[in-house]
Design a protein around this motif. Structure first.
Motif, PDB file in Angstrom:
ATOM      1  N   TYR A 291      -9.254  17.319 -35.545  1.00  0.00           N
ATOM      2  CA  TYR A 291      -8.158  17.474 -34.590  1.00  0.00           C
ATOM      3  C   TYR A 291      -7.448  18.807 -34.765  1.00  0.00           C
ATOM      4  O   TYR A 291      -7.041  19.436 -33.777  1.00  0.00           O
ATOM      5  N   ARG A 292      -7.293  19.287 -35.985  1.00  0.00           N
ATOM      6  CA  ARG A 292      -6.659  20.587 -36.183  1.00  0.00           C
ATOM      7  C   ARG A 292      -7.510  21.697 -35.563  1.00  0.00           C
ATOM      8  O   ARG A 292      -6.989  22.612 -34.916  1.00  0.00           O
ATOM      9  N   PHE A 293      -8.820  21.614 -35.763  1.00  0.00           N
ATOM     10  CA  PHE A 293      -9.690  22.646 -35.193  1.00  0.00           C
ATOM     11  C   PHE A 293      -9.785  22.531 -33.679  1.00  0.00           C
ATOM     12  O   PHE A 293      -9.949  23.536 -32.979  1.00  0.00           O
ATOM     13  N   MET A 294      -9.676  21.298 -33.144  1.00  0.00           N
ATOM     14  CA  MET A 294      -9.655  21.148 -31.687  1.00  0.00           C
ATOM     15  C   MET A 294      -8.415  21.826 -31.090  1.00  0.00           C
ATOM     16  O   MET A 294      -8.491  22.488 -30.054  1.00  0.00           O
ATOM     17  N   PHE A 295      -7.264  21.656 -31.754  1.00  0.00           N
ATOM     18  CA  PHE A 295      -6.050  22.303 -31.272  1.00  0.00           C
ATOM     19  C   PHE A 295      -6.144  23.810 -31.429  1.00  0.00           C
ATOM     20  O   PHE A 295      -5.650  24.566 -30.592  1.00  0.00           O
ATOM     21  N   LYS A 296      -6.787  24.245 -32.517  1.00  0.00           N
ATOM     22  CA  LYS A 296      -6.964  25.681 -32.717  1.00  0.00           C
ATOM     23  C   LYS A 296      -7.881  26.259 -31.636  1.00  0.00           C
ATOM     24  O   LYS A 296      -7.640  27.362 -31.119  1.00  0.00           O
ATOM     25  N   LYS A 297      -8.900  25.525 -31.256  1.00  0.00           N
ATOM     26  CA  LYS A 297      -9.874  25.990 -30.261  1.00  0.00           C
ATOM     27  C   LYS A 297      -9.310  25.950 -28.847  1.00  0.00           C
ATOM     28  O   LYS A 297      -9.448  26.912 -28.082  1.00  0.00           O
ATOM     29  N   HIS A 298      -8.669  24.838 -28.484  1.00  0.00           N
ATOM     30  CA  HIS A 298      -8.301  24.612 -27.088  1.00  0.00           C
ATOM     31  C   HIS A 298      -6.813  24.771 -26.794  1.00  0.00           C
ATOM     32  O   HIS A 298      -6.443  25.011 -25.636  1.00  0.00           O
ATOM     33  N   GLY A 299      -5.955  24.567 -27.801  1.00  0.00           N
ATOM     34  CA  GLY A 299      -4.528  24.545 -27.517  1.00  0.00           C
ATOM     35  C   GLY A 299      -4.200  23.396 -26.577  1.00  0.00           C
ATOM     36  O   GLY A 299      -4.775  22.306 -26.666  1.00  0.00           O
ATOM     37  N   ILE A 300      -3.327  23.623 -25.608  1.00  0.00           N
ATOM     38  CA  ILE A 300      -2.909  22.582 -24.673  1.00  0.00           C
ATOM     39  C   ILE A 300      -4.061  22.133 -23.784  1.00  0.00           C
ATOM     40  O   ILE A 300      -4.039  21.025 -23.215  1.00  0.00           O
ATOM     41  N   LYS A 301      -5.106  22.949 -23.671  1.00  0.00           N
ATOM     42  CA  LYS A 301      -6.247  22.594 -22.832  1.00  0.00           C
ATOM     43  C   LYS A 301      -7.100  21.486 -23.451  1.00  0.00           C
ATOM     44  O   LYS A 301      -8.035  20.991 -22.806  1.00  0.00           O
ATOM     45  N   PHE A 302      -6.788  21.109 -24.689  1.00  0.00           N
ATOM     46  CA  PHE A 302      -7.472  19.951 -25.269  1.00  0.00           C
ATOM     47  C   PHE A 302      -7.231  18.707 -24.413  1.00  0.00           C
ATOM     48  O   PHE A 302      -8.087  17.842 -24.300  1.00  0.00           O
TER      49      PHE A 302
END
Length: 425
Positions: A291-302
């Motif tokens: 989840y941390r890397f998903m937020f790092k990758k996508h930001g709000i677009k997650f």
């Protein structure tokens, strides 16, 4: 010669062990100034009629900060405690102490990231660098088998490739000697009442949770010892019913490093042999990374949902009575009410319980998932922005892991009633 002084800005990294910014600051400076800011934004009301930080987490946080301060005092220094927004306070601090550079761990939540940007902007005007570190994950981003932009969006794929091709680095050792900047006034730890809480209205969190690095290590050591002994006595066939590691509170604010937890488990496996409980803790650590890397990758677009930011700023006020019955544990559903009551009392429920009450709110009561995520943000003692909002979004079908979009609530209830194994790292 001018001495180099580094300000170490503590956030969710309240420990000495495996703390890269602390080790690096000590190595690169003549003296350091450890600082913690009590940012009022984390103790205010939200648009969902909740507060950002509830009583149980606030108390755990204060205990953890006090414990870190005591560790610094044993080394001949202290932790500067400042009440106020970092971007409004840091200018005077760096000027007063002639700071050369500021170190901090970067966060991935939008609000936390924005605060870093605000601080960076004011420091830039003073020609002082804010150096970013990433120290909240099991795997360093440079050790992953793919760049951040190519991280798989499905957890199963992330897990498979990471476990196969990535490495977990050794921990940084705890410093035994630190040169601190001289200071006469290190600030006073705020009382809960000063942060807006009425202690008489809350129920004790009990013996499971006490803040601080030492308490986290004690909990982890007891957990490993107890599980190893039970597993050995059962000849490798130990029951794992109702298992919950309850490590997440110390991980969330960094009293325990995920890498240290990993290596402690590996040491226990080497000594006693592996067991299913240990594997479930490691799985929980991997979910935190995901989840941390998903937020790092996508930001709000997650979040695969239009107008989400507007919905968060101005939530719908429909179904208030249903929402209140869910919060108070008065839905009439025995298990849901049990877990919601436990959440309010202790600040913690296990992973399966969280899945059940979230599914009930979203798929039975038909209330938008952001309401539940905001309530969990207030009540959870182990709140972490990426894990909390990411889990809720995936459960509601608003995240990126497509396999997480369908839930069978009857199956969940049956599993819980049968006391099938559950875990929360």
């Amino acid at each position: 010669m001018k001495l180099k002084k580094i300000l170490v800005w503590f956030r969710n990294d309240l420990r000495l062990h495996d703390n890269e910014i602390l080790v690096e600051a000590i190595a690169k400076s003549d003296a350091i100034l450890p600082v913690y800011f009590f940012d009022p934004r984390y103790f205010t009301q939200t648009s969902f009629d909740t507060v950002k930080t509830g009583f149980n987490r606030a108390r755990f946080l204060l205990e953890s900060i006090l414990a870190l301060r005591a560790q610094f005092q044993k080394l001949g220094g202290d932790l500067l405690l400042v009440v106020g927004k970092p971007e409004e306070q840091i200018t005077d601090i760096v000027t007063k102490f002639d700071i050369s550079e500021v170190y901090h761990h970067r966060e991935v939540g939008p609000e936390e990231t924005n605060i870093s940007t605000l601080v960076e902007d004011v420091l830039w005007k003073q020609r002082i660098n804010l150096k970013h570190f990433i120290g909240h994950t099991l795997y360093n981003k440079e050790d992953l088998p793919f760049p951040i932009k190519d991280i798989p969006d499905l957890f199963a794929q992330f897990k498979k490739k990471t476990e196969r091709d990535a490495i977990v680095k050794e921990c940084f050792e705890s410093p035994t000697e630190i040169t601190f900047i001289e200071n006469e006034d290190w600030g006073v730890l705020p009382e809960l009442a000063e942060l807006g809480f009425d202690a008489s209205e809350e129920i004790s969190i009990g013996e499971d949770f006490h803040g601080g690095e030492e308490a986290g290590f004690l909990h982890m050591t007891n957990l490993l010892t107890a599980n190893s002994e039970i597993y050995m006595k059962s000849n490798g066939k130990a029951a794992i019913d109702k298992f919950s590691a309850k490590l997440s509170a110390w991980l969330a604010i960094g009293c325990l490093s995920p890498r240290r937890v990993y290596w402690m488990i590996k040491d226990a496996e080497h000594q006693f042999g592996g067991n299913h409980n240990f594997s479930r803790i490691l799985l929980g650590l991997l979910f935190r990374d995901y989840y941390r890397f998903m937020f790092k990758k996508h930001g709000i677009k997650f979040f695969q949902e239009s107008e989400l930011e507007m919905r968060i700023e101005s939530p719908e006020k429909t179904h208030d009575h249903l929402m209140e019955s869910w919060k108070k544990g008065e839905t009439g559903h025995k298990l849901v009410d049990h877990y919601m009551t436990e959440l309010v009392a202790t600040g913690f429920i296990n992973h399966a319980g969280r899945l059940l009450v979230a599914t009930y709110l979203v798929h039975v009561l038909k209330i938008h998932w952001t309401n539940g995520a905001a309530y969990f943000e207030e009540k959870l003692i182990d709140y972490s922005a990426a894990s909390n909002w990411g889990n809720w979004a995936n459960l509601a079908g608003a995240g990126l892991d497509l396999k997480s979009k369908m839930f069978d609530i009857d199956k969940q209830i049956k599993a819980l009633e049968l006391d099938l194994p559950v875990v929360s790292a």
